[in-house]
Design a protein around this motif. Structure first.
Motif, mmCIF file in Angstrom:
data_model
loop_
_atom_site.group_PDB
_atom_site.id
_atom_site.type_symbol
_atom_site.label_atom_id
_atom_site.label_comp_id
_atom_site.label_asym_id
_atom_site.label_seq_id
_atom_site.Cartn_x
_atom_site.Cartn_y
_atom_site.Cartn_z
ATOM 1 N N HIS A 89 -7.436 13.833 0.010
ATOM 2 C CA HIS A 89 -8.500 12.837 0.180
ATOM 3 C C HIS A 89 -7.959 11.545 0.778
ATOM 4 C CE1 HIS A 89 -11.178 15.483 -1.959
ATOM 5 N NE2 HIS A 89 -10.289 15.576 -2.953
ATOM 6 N N TYR A 90 -8.811 10.946 1.569
ATOM 7 C CA TYR A 90 -8.487 9.701 2.247
ATOM 8 C C TYR A 90 -7.923 8.667 1.271
ATOM 9 C CZ TYR A 90 -9.132 5.409 4.972
ATOM 10 O OH TYR A 90 -8.942 4.211 5.606
ATOM 11 N N TRP A 91 -6.804 8.079 1.658
ATOM 12 C CA TRP A 91 -6.112 7.021 0.942
ATOM 13 C C TRP A 91 -5.367 7.522 -0.301
ATOM 14 C CZ3 TRP A 91 -4.296 3.172 3.221
ATOM 15 C CH2 TRP A 91 -3.863 2.007 2.554
ATOM 16 N N GLY A 92 -5.499 8.797 -0.596
ATOM 17 C CA GLY A 92 -4.720 9.322 -1.712
ATOM 18 C C GLY A 92 -3.252 9.451 -1.319
ATOM 19 N N PRO A 93 -2.320 9.224 -2.258
ATOM 20 C CA PRO A 93 -0.894 9.350 -1.939
ATOM 21 C C PRO A 93 -0.445 10.807 -1.951
ATOM 22 C CG PRO A 93 -1.153 8.721 -4.222
ATOM 23 C CD PRO A 93 -2.548 8.754 -3.630
ATOM 24 N N ILE A 94 0.578 11.121 -1.180
ATOM 25 C CA ILE A 94 1.151 12.455 -1.257
ATOM 26 C C ILE A 94 1.813 12.631 -2.628
ATOM 27 C CG2 ILE A 94 1.490 12.689 1.229
ATOM 28 C CD1 ILE A 94 4.459 12.004 0.787
ATOM 29 N N ARG A 95 2.121 13.867 -2.990
ATOM 30 C CA ARG A 95 2.538 14.147 -4.365
ATOM 31 C C ARG A 95 4.049 14.305 -4.554
ATOM 32 N NH1 ARG A 95 1.311 20.517 -5.519
ATOM 33 N NH2 ARG A 95 1.072 21.238 -3.367
ATOM 34 N N GLY A 96 4.846 13.770 -3.662
ATOM 35 C CA GLY A 96 6.292 13.885 -3.843
ATOM 36 C C GLY A 96 7.046 12.887 -2.994
ATOM 37 N N ARG A 97 8.322 12.776 -3.272
ATOM 38 C CA ARG A 97 9.184 11.864 -2.521
ATOM 39 C C ARG A 97 9.757 12.568 -1.294
ATOM 40 N NH1 ARG A 97 11.411 11.449 -7.771
ATOM 41 N NH2 ARG A 97 10.565 9.687 -8.953
ATOM 42 N N SER A 140 0.782 -1.237 0.000
ATOM 43 C CA SER A 140 0.000 0.000 0.000
ATOM 44 C C SER A 140 0.812 1.285 0.000
ATOM 45 C CB SER A 140 -0.941 0.013 1.216
ATOM 46 O OG SER A 140 -1.842 -1.079 1.170
ATOM 47 N N LEU A 141 1.998 1.283 0.606
ATOM 48 C CA LEU A 141 2.762 2.529 0.696
ATOM 49 C C LEU A 141 3.820 2.657 -0.389
ATOM 50 C CD1 LEU A 141 3.154 3.043 4.562
ATOM 51 C CD2 LEU A 141 1.279 3.685 3.028
ATOM 52 N N TRP A 142 4.035 1.583 -1.151
ATOM 53 C CA TRP A 142 4.903 1.713 -2.311
ATOM 54 C C TRP A 142 4.144 2.385 -3.435
ATOM 55 C CZ3 TRP A 142 9.820 1.681 -3.568
ATOM 56 C CH2 TRP A 142 10.161 1.651 -4.933
ATOM 57 N N ASN A 143 4.742 3.424 -4.037
ATOM 58 C CA ASN A 143 4.103 4.178 -5.107
ATOM 59 C C ASN A 143 4.868 3.917 -6.405
ATOM 60 O OD1 ASN A 143 3.746 6.633 -6.899
ATOM 61 N ND2 ASN A 143 2.259 7.119 -5.308
ATOM 62 N N ASP A 144 4.224 3.208 -7.349
ATOM 63 C CA ASP A 144 4.893 2.847 -8.598
ATOM 64 C C ASP A 144 5.271 4.073 -9.416
ATOM 65 O OD1 ASP A 144 5.010 0.025 -8.440
ATOM 66 O OD2 ASP A 144 2.872 -0.102 -8.911
ATOM 67 N N LYS A 145 4.416 5.077 -9.400
ATOM 68 C CA LYS A 145 4.678 6.273 -10.199
ATOM 69 C C LYS A 145 5.935 6.988 -9.718
ATOM 70 C CE LYS A 145 2.605 10.681 -11.573
ATOM 71 N NZ LYS A 145 1.412 11.561 -11.448
ATOM 72 N N LEU A 146 6.079 7.114 -8.397
ATOM 73 C CA LEU A 146 7.241 7.807 -7.835
ATOM 74 C C LEU A 146 8.419 6.872 -7.600
ATOM 75 C CD1 LEU A 146 5.402 10.098 -5.236
ATOM 76 C CD2 LEU A 146 6.410 10.796 -7.415
ATOM 77 N N GLY A 147 8.179 5.567 -7.647
ATOM 78 C CA GLY A 147 9.239 4.609 -7.368
ATOM 79 C C GLY A 147 9.787 4.773 -5.964
ATOM 80 N N HIS A 148 8.885 4.891 -4.960
ATOM 81 C CA HIS A 148 9.302 5.250 -3.614
ATOM 82 C C HIS A 148 8.190 4.862 -2.642
ATOM 83 C CE1 HIS A 148 12.474 7.402 -1.497
ATOM 84 N NE2 HIS A 148 11.589 8.100 -0.819
ATOM 85 N N PHE A 149 8.567 4.642 -1.390
ATOM 86 C CA PHE A 149 7.562 4.500 -0.334
ATOM 87 C C PHE A 149 7.101 5.883 0.085
ATOM 88 C CE2 PHE A 149 9.769 0.386 0.194
ATOM 89 C CZ PHE A 149 8.671 -0.469 0.262
ATOM 90 N N VAL A 150 5.774 6.098 0.108
ATOM 91 C CA VAL A 150 5.224 7.422 0.426
ATOM 92 C C VAL A 150 4.011 7.284 1.341
ATOM 93 C CG1 VAL A 150 5.985 8.367 -1.801
ATOM 94 C CG2 VAL A 150 3.650 7.479 -1.552
ATOM 95 N N ASP A 151 3.606 8.446 1.889
ATOM 96 C CA ASP A 151 2.409 8.507 2.727
ATOM 97 C C ASP A 151 1.147 8.325 1.894
ATOM 98 O OD1 ASP A 151 4.409 9.469 4.378
ATOM 99 O OD2 ASP A 151 3.319 11.270 4.994
ATOM 100 N N ARG A 152 0.101 7.803 2.553
ATOM 101 C CA ARG A 152 -1.264 7.912 2.060
ATOM 102 C C ARG A 152 -2.074 8.640 3.132
ATOM 103 N NH1 ARG A 152 -3.238 4.813 -2.226
ATOM 104 N NH2 ARG A 152 -1.804 3.246 -3.089
ATOM 105 N N TYR A 153 -3.018 9.455 2.693
ATOM 106 C CA TYR A 153 -3.750 10.292 3.638
ATOM 107 C C TYR A 153 -4.764 9.511 4.455
ATOM 108 C CZ TYR A 153 -1.815 14.517 1.603
ATOM 109 O OH TYR A 153 -0.957 15.502 1.184
#
Length: 693
Positions: free
Chosen positions: A300-308, A279-292
């Motif tokens: 919005h809930y469960w949306g990923p943050i927009r940066g590394r 769930s916290l791996w973001n394929d687009k950013l190629g990084h582990f990131v927060d989800r709201y």
């Protein structure tokens, strides 16, 4: 309060030794103290303990002697910072008297610390990882006791303290101590269920409570207006901490013979690991990131943050991340100057983020910039990232980063400690210039990160484990050698003193070229070049912990033991001399002084409030090149039957500055004690701390 003193006899000797004579006597005392340790140092490694400690720590060398591992490297920046960081560690030890020692984060008090102790739990894991390499185990074990018995782990911030306790066990193998707080660890772990989303199988937290205010989650959740509070999110940090704590509790439970709880906590760790990876791996950013976790007009809930963010490397810090090429590719972002790889230090957020380094918050008293984690280089997360990188290089299979990268980043981190040639670790830095951003009075010699552990387990490669195998894998490239030489001498490990020596050519240490591994002076393994070495090393019982109780420590300031003085009776400065804190950084004032007094003699007294058996004292005098020096002469007196008298058979040592002046006498019972001092010509006396035993 002790009665006003009557005229006292002249201080002896008169007129007192000259300043140069006192310095010579002090250095002689230091060398005499260190001589007891020199034989073992000479037997187990090439470094001269007496010379190194006298050079690095002056009159305070006895605290470090037979205590810290010695270190030398061809990279002098890293070597110098290694010893500076032990000085910082020493400065942040607070003696609570009957409650033992704790480690603080700030030298000065801050409003959000746990009162009246000045403790904070967010950096505790760093403190334990550093302190586990001291031969005097009291500092770490007292601190762990405080965290779990004394309420220090108050969940003010998220933390991996249980994991650090297990890591400390891997060094000293003190099984009873490791298991002492197992029930409390389980209790604290379950309390964090109030931050667990059972549907998502992940922990969430507000960035402020994660010690990372003004990150992408909190800034964007405010619509870019603020970010100090808010922005609750499922973060790699808290989930990494809870994974590590669950795994540690499982191992400790197994050590205690509780297979049921061991299995249950292992299952929790396994489940959490799966959810973080999924769930916290973001394929687009190629990084582990927060989800709201929060849902509002901006995010919005469960949306990923927009940066590394640098926090995305914490899954490796705790070896949660899977060993695969997809995830390992994330480390390329740390090497990229356009992404997380700042010229002077790793960035907490990438510069592509629209609010990168935008200053939102200022100190209300000074107007200076406050801490934010939207881009600055931060020693806290730099330590975590370097620990994760060390784990990646030791335990994973990948080709994205190498040992030369670790060494370069470690050197970069070390260089941040210098400002205009002066060592002073502060809160955060501009990642491109290396200049401090915050620079508040509280910021100097800040203890919110680690360094010695990165040297011992990273560069020198000592890998703690629970069995009878000594494993060493230095994070220094072999072809060509990334270092001409290094030596780590007398690191305590499983009841032994371990020394690791590398010499590329044999010219430095005259033992031949290669890597040498010793325990208690005995050669266990050797390789002609840098390599991974193991050796059989049966454990020995952990060294006993000796606890000496300071009877003069005053925690709260308005109770006994109560201070008074012949001059400058400001309650705050009087209390500083009994508050259990010892440091000698001249840029952060500490203690009571005789400044402004024209009296020939001045005194500082401690009223115990009741008859007390006492037989020794430690006096800590601060000195600098201008205003303060140790007294030219001094004596100790006790209050008996309403009269100040000198105890019987006092054994005085020369008064030293920036170190401990020790004295003892035949045990006596007294209700108060005082030190009477004559200042050196042209200097006032600063009494940093007065300890009585």
């Amino acid at each position: 309060m002790p009665p006003t003193p009557q005229p006292v006899k002249s201080l002896a000797p008169e007129p007192g030794p000259s300043i140069s004579r006192r310095i010579a006597l002090a250095l002689c005392a230091v060398v005499t103290h260190l001589s007891a340790h020199s034989a073992s140092a000479a037997a187990s490694g090439p470094l001269d303990e007496r010379a190194i400690l006298a050079d690095r720590f002056g009159a305070d060398a006895p605290w470090y002697a037979g205590n810290i591992p010695l270190f030398e490297a061809s990279d002098r920046t890293i070597e110098e910072v290694y010893y500076y960081r032990w000085k910082v560690f020493r400065a942040h030890q607070r003696d609570l008297g009957p409650d033992g020692y704790i480690t603080t984060e700030f030298l000065d008090d801050v409003s959000w610390q746990r009162q009246p102790f000045a403790s904070l739990n967010d950096a505790t894991a760093f403190h334990i990882h550093e302190g586990r390499w001291l031969r005097d185990r009291r500092y770490v074990h007292d601190y762990i006791d405080f965290m779990y018995d004394g309420g220090g782990n108050d969940r003010h911030f998220s933390e991996p303290i249980a994991a650090a306790v297990y890591d400390n066990f891997l060094v000293d193998l003190d099984r009873p101590a490791a298991l002492r707080h197992l029930d409390a660890m389980k209790h604290v772990y379950r309390l964090w269920d109030d931050h667990f989303d059972f549907d998502k199988g992940l922990y969430w937290i507000e960035p402020l409570a994660d010690a990372t205010e003004y990150t992408i989650a909190s800034i964007d959740a405010s619509g870019g207006k603020d970010g100090f509070t808010g922005g609750q999110a499922f973060r790699p940090s808290i989930n990494g901490y809870m994974y590590a704590n669950a795994r540690a509790i499982a191992r400790l439970s197994a050590l205690a013979g509780d297979e049921k709880d061991a299995g249950m906590f292992d299952a929790r760790a396994d489940a959490l690991r799966g959810r973080v990876v999924d769930s916290l791996w973001n394929d687009k950013l190629g990084h582990f990131v927060d989800r709201y976790k929060v849902d509002n007009a901006f995010v919005h809930y469960w949306g990923p943050i927009r940066g590394r963010e640098l926090v995305g490397y914490l899954p490796w810090t705790f070896e949660l991340a899977p060993d695969d090429a997809t995830r390992a590719a994330a480390w390329a972002h740390l090497l990229s100057p356009a992404e997380l790889g700042g010229k002077a230090g790793p960035r907490t957020v990438e510069p592509s983020y629209p609010n990168y380094l935008r200053q939102f918050r200022y100190d209300w008293q000074t107007g200076l910039r406050e801490c934010q984690w939207n881009g600055p280089s931060w020693p806290f997360q730099t330590t975590q990232a370097l620990t994760g990188l060390a784990n990646l290089l030791h335990d994973y299979h990948q080709s994205v980063v190498g040992r030369a990268d670790y060494l370069r980043l470690l050197h970069q981190y070390a260089a941040l400690h210098f400002q205009d040639g002066r060592l002073d670790l502060e809160e955060d830095y501009d990642p491109d210039t290396g200049r401090p951003i915050v620079g508040l009075p509280r910021s100097h010699h800040y203890n919110h990160s680690g360094f010695a552990d990165l040297i011992i387990t990273g560069l020198a490669g000592l890998h703690p484990r629970a069995d009878d195998v000594l494993e060493v894998d230095p994070l220094v490239p072999a072809d060509p050698p990334g270092a001409a030489y290094f030596a780590l001498q007398d690191a305590p490990y499983h009841g032994h003193l371990v020394t690791i020596v590398f010499d590329a050519t044999g010219a430095r240490y005259h033992r031949g070229p290669g890597l040498f591994l010793y325990a208690d002076g005995r050669l266990l393994a050797h390789a002609d070049r840098l390599s991974h070495l193991t050796a059989h090393l049966p454990s020995r019982p952990a060294a006993p912990i000796i606890r000496r109780l300071d009877l003069a420590m005053n925690l709260v300031g308005d109770d006994y033991p109560r201070p008074s003085a012949s001059t400058n009776n400001d309650p705050a400065s009087l209390h500083q001399s009994l508050d259990g804190r010892v440091w000698f950084f001249s840029d952060v004032a500490n203690g009571w002084t005789t400044a402004g007094s024209t009296a020939v003699e001045n005194w500082f007294a401690v009223d115990f409030g009741r008859p007390t058996a006492i037989s020794a004292a430690e006096l800590y005098f601060g000195g600098d090149a201008r205003a303060f020096a140790a007294p030219g002469a001094y004596r100790i007196e006790v209050l008996r039957n309403g009269r100040w008298v000198e105890p019987r058979q006092v054994s005085y040592s020369p008064a030293v500055e920036n170190g401990a002046t020790n004295l003892q006498w035949v045990q006596t019972v007294a209700s108060a004690i005082r030190v009477v001092m004559k200042s050196a010509p042209g200097r006032a006396v600063r009494l940093v701390e007065f300890k009585v035993f």
